[in-house]
Design a protein around this motif. Structure first.
Motif, PDB file in Angstrom:
ATOM      1  N   ALA A   1     -36.917  -8.399 -14.412  1.00 12.97           N
ATOM      2  CA  ALA A   1     -37.126  -9.712 -13.790  1.00 12.97           C
ATOM      3  C   ALA A   1     -38.092 -10.551 -14.609  1.00 12.97           C
ATOM      4  CB  ALA A   1     -37.659  -9.533 -12.370  1.00 12.97           C
TER       5      ALA A   1
ATOM      6  N   GLU B   1     -30.716  -7.163 -10.772  1.00 13.63           N
ATOM      7  CA  GLU B   1     -31.776  -7.958 -11.413  1.00 13.63           C
ATOM      8  C   GLU B   1     -31.386  -8.301 -12.850  1.00 13.63           C
ATOM      9  OE1 GLU B   1     -34.525 -10.382 -11.175  1.00 13.63           O
ATOM     10  OE2 GLU B   1     -34.509  -8.970  -9.497  1.00 13.63           O
TER      11      GLU B   1
ATOM     12  N   ARG C   1     -29.073 -11.274 -12.758  1.00 13.27           N
ATOM     13  CA  ARG C   1     -29.826 -12.520 -12.566  1.00 13.27           C
ATOM     14  C   ARG C   1     -30.565 -12.929 -13.843  1.00 13.27           C
ATOM     15  NH1 ARG C   1     -30.165 -10.244  -7.291  1.00 13.27           N
ATOM     16  NH2 ARG C   1     -32.005  -9.004  -7.779  1.00 13.27           N
TER      17      ARG C   1
ATOM     18  N   ARG D   1     -28.176 -14.252 -16.516  1.00 11.34           N
ATOM     19  CA  ARG D   1     -27.737 -15.605 -16.142  1.00 11.34           C
ATOM     20  C   ARG D   1     -28.835 -16.635 -16.421  1.00 11.34           C
ATOM     21  NH1 ARG D   1     -25.106 -19.404 -16.741  1.00 11.34           N
ATOM     22  NH2 ARG D   1     -24.628 -20.845 -15.079  1.00 11.34           N
ATOM     23  N   ARG D   2     -30.068 -16.296 -16.073  1.00 10.83           N
ATOM     24  CA  ARG D   2     -31.188 -17.223 -16.312  1.00 10.83           C
ATOM     25  C   ARG D   2     -31.355 -17.541 -17.789  1.00 10.83           C
ATOM     26  NH1 ARG D   2     -34.727 -13.693 -13.506  1.00 10.83           N
ATOM     27  NH2 ARG D   2     -34.231 -13.914 -11.330  1.00 10.83           N
TER      28      ARG D   2
ATOM     29  N   ALA E   1     -25.011 -10.568  -6.569  1.00  9.25           N
ATOM     30  CA  ALA E   1     -25.707 -11.202  -7.699  1.00  9.25           C
ATOM     31  C   ALA E   1     -24.699 -11.796  -8.683  1.00  9.25           C
ATOM     32  CB  ALA E   1     -26.613 -10.197  -8.406  1.00  9.25           C
TER      33      ALA E   1
ATOM     34  N   GLN F   1     -23.143 -14.952  -7.200  1.00 15.62           N
ATOM     35  CA  GLN F   1     -24.109 -16.054  -7.297  1.00 15.62           C
ATOM     36  C   GLN F   1     -24.152 -16.605  -8.733  1.00 15.62           C
ATOM     37  OE1 GLN F   1     -25.707 -17.403  -4.769  1.00 15.62           O
ATOM     38  NE2 GLN F   1     -26.856 -18.868  -6.003  1.00 15.62           N
ATOM     39  N   ALA F   2     -24.132 -15.709  -9.705  1.00 15.26           N
ATOM     40  CA  ALA F   2     -24.187 -16.127 -11.108  1.00 15.26           C
ATOM     41  C   ALA F   2     -22.936 -16.898 -11.513  1.00 15.26           C
ATOM     42  CB  ALA F   2     -24.364 -14.909 -12.012  1.00 15.26           C
TER      43      ALA F   2
END
Length: 86
Positions: free
Chosen positions: A12, A40, A43, A46-47, A69, A72-73
């Motif tokens: 993260a 995680e 996420r 993707r970030r 997850a 969402q991505a």
């Protein structure tokens, strides 16, 4: 904190503070035994603007937390998953 909790925190943190060059470091965590670490990693990738098509393959993950997850991505990336697969 259990070992997988520490790994999840590190993933993260890299997702929040890293750059696009760090995506390759995160990719092995997409196959981690812990579903929470995998989620995680999704996420974080993707970030950091990692490969969306690689994440699309994880829609079949057995862990619901990972699938959520990934969904969402991919929410705004309609081209990433063929409609037939959905």
């Amino acid at each position: 904190m259990p070992p997988s909790g520490r790994v999840r925190a590190l993933v993260a943190g890299l997702g929040e503070c890293g750059t696009g060059q760090d995506v390759d470091v995160l990719l092995p965590f997409l196959e981690h035994p812990s579903p929470r670490v995998r989620a995680e990693a999704v996420r974080a990738v993707r970030r950091l603007d990692g490969s969306i098509t690689q994440l699309a393959g994880m829609l079949a993950d057995p862990a619901p937390v990972v699938v959520r997850a990934v969904k969402q991505a991919l929410r705004h990336e309609t081209y990433a998953v063929p409609a037939a697969r959905l």
